[in-house]
Design a protein around this motif. Structure first.
Motif: not given
Length: 547
Positions: A77, A79, A86, A384, A406, A447, A449
């Motif tokens: 995935s 963040t 990204s 994802k 990630q 994780v 986000y």
């Protein structure tokens, strides 16, 4: 006569020569153990459109080779599901609130040290070709040719150390030509290398190459089960997002209906953006490219003129979905072909055995799921990302990992693989235990986000959240205060928010605590959110209508 009894040079020369040979050979052996790295990244490539994950939409045999000869990650995935943040996270190994690139507009903190800079200092030859999306002078690279901002599919401009240039042709082919030219003619054979091979495709507005649009515009693709989602099972954010195929996908720029045809049919766009973009992209074509385009898209326009007057909303949504898939997947076909060209060269040149190859995207993407296109949400299709890695002798062929990894983890992974110290301020974790087949050494079970760009394009509200293998907890904030919880195992399409369901009371309590601790771990907080909001207001980046 000297009091020191030195032997004569003649008698020592063979010994010195042998010593030098052994020393150099040893250095070469050490050098060879440092792997080359080819980092392949596309833009907005949904994992649903890679046949290693699912072949309902398209076959991608070349990208699949990386998984067949290495590892496929099923829980990879990002963040922050938007392009520039990204990419900044990949380069720095840090969350957006630390590297400063929280969205596509807010500036990147140039004091950040990126992992290519570190590897370059440690003896790696470095190169980047394709789409970076922010910054015209990537630090730590011996050579680069990158697209300005989003770049163009046809006859793209490039920025390099030698100045700007325009190259006639199709962008995916050109980026690969530049990459292969560097590998064949500019690579220093006595050094390990780090090569960024970065595709623009399949980013909006999805202009395939002629060889692919002739084929893909004739295809019909299966509809996702959630194409007609009414968002009844969720909160405010899903219903207010502006990424609907029916209402927000432009008929001209996105679906390739010529502006004069749209005007003739009385079709009104939310703004004139779609018409302007189509005219701009169409205007880049050479005479031959325009002729080829009109031969295929002209008849599509004529057919649409006949169909549109009798269409209801469901008909138009279905038509838009097919047009979207034909062009989006046509772009991916070129990516897959060209990845194959690079993989073939690595094998033919003998570089494969000592080269880590990674294929990923800067985030996921909606391919009609929930009636959407684009990304930004923490929901799976956006959050994802595809991740496939090959490293002969390290990664067991055909491996699959469902661990929570990630894009945050690339930097420390590559540094460890190169035998380079990982800076203490990097927040990612090296994937080495998973690559070497020792998952018991992998300790992460969740994780984090965080998405910031609101108010903004597509109107996805600000939110942060945590995901485990079983659940996903989300907090939407700023103009609303709403929580959502999804049971990933029992509700894989994320249709029903169970945050207020008594049956999930203990799960909510556990994940809320876990979310609190993970925000502390990464240095994120409500006060930091407010600081970013204030900075936006001061800079006038986004005009806020709400307090």
């Amino acid at each position: 006569m000297s009091k020191y009894n030195f032997p004569r040079l003649g008698s020592m020369f063979p010994i010195l020569l042998l010593s030098l040979f052994v020393s150099c050979s040893g250095q070469q052996k050490v050098e060879k153990k440092r792997p080359n790295i080819v980092f392949i990244m596309s833009d907005d490539h949904a994992y649903q459109a890679i046949s290693a994950y699912n072949n309902k939409l398209i076959e991608t045999p070349n990208i699949d080779r990386i998984a067949q000869e290495g590892m496929l990650f099923t829980n990879a995935s990002v963040t922050n599901s938007i392009c520039a943040p990204s990419r900044a996270t990949i380069l720095t190994g840090k969350h957006a609130h630390l590297h400063g690139k929280v969205d596509n507009v807010f500036p990147f903190d140039t004091t950040n040290i990126t992992f290519p800079q570190i590897m370059h200092e440690q003896g790696y030859q470095t190169a980047m070709f394709g789409k970076l999306h922010f910054g015209n002078n990537p630090k730590g690279f011996d050579e680069f040719m990158i697209l300005p901002d989003q770049g163009d599919y046809y006859n793209p401009e490039f920025i390099s150390k030698r100045g700007d240039t325009t190259i006639t042709g199709y962008v995916t082919d050109i980026i690969t030509d530049l990459t292969l030219d560097w590998l064949k003619n500019k690579r220093q054979k006595d050094k390990p290398f780090l090569l960024f091979y970065l595709h623009k495709a399949p980013h909006r507005e999805w202009y395939p190459a002629p060889r692919h649009y002739r084929e893909f515009t004739k295809r019909t693709f299966p509809e996702p089960a959630t194409l007609f989602d009414d968002y009844a099972g969720r909160g405010t954010a899903a219903g207010e997002a502006e990424m609907s195929l029916l209402h927000h996908m432009t008929i001209s720029a996105d679906n390739k209906i010529y502006p004069d045809v749209a005007h003739e049919l009385g079709i009104e766009e939310p703004s004139d953006w779609g018409f302007r973009i189509f005219k701009s992209k169409y205007g880049r074509f050479t005479a031959e490219q325009k002729k080829q385009w009109d031969e295929v898209y002209g008849p599509i326009n004529e057919e649409f003129k006949k169909l549109y007057p009798g269409m209801n909303d469901s008909d138009l949504l279905r038509w838009k979905y097919q047009r979207y898939m034909q062009d989006y997947l046509g772009c991916i076909a070129a990516v897959d072909e060209n990845v194959g060209r690079v993989l073939d060269y690595l094998e033919q040149s003998g570089l494969s055995d000592n080269t880590i190859v990674v294929y990923t995207s800067d985030q996921g993407f909606y391919l009609g799921e929930h009636g959407w296109f684009d990304k930004r949400f923490i929901y799976d299709e956006s959050f994802k990302t595809p991740l496939l890695m090959r490293w002969p002798g390290k990664i067991k062929p055909g491996s699959v990992s469902d661990e929570m990894v990630q894009n945050l983890d690339f930097a420390p992974t590559f540094l460890e693989a190169a035998g380079v110290h990982i800076p203490d301020d990097m927040q990612g974790e090296s994937l080495m235990p998973l690559l070497e087949g020792t998952p018991e050494k992998w300790t992460r079970d969740a994780v984090y986000y965080h998405y910031y760009e609101y108010p903004g394009f597509h109107a996805v509200k600000r939110h942060y959240g945590i995901m485990t293998k079983d659940y996903k907890l989300i907090h939407f904030y700023y103009d609303i205060d709403e929580w959502e919880l999804y049971d990933r195992k029992n509700d894989p399409n994320e249709m029903n928010n169970v945050y207020d369901d008594p049956a999930y009371k203990d799960v909510v309590k556990e994940l809320t605590q876990k979310l609190y601790h993970i925000r502390q771990k990464y240095g994120d907080s409500d006060s930091l959110d407010q600081q970013f909001i204030q900075k936006y207001k001061e800079r006038g980046i986004i005009k806020f209508n709400k307090p």
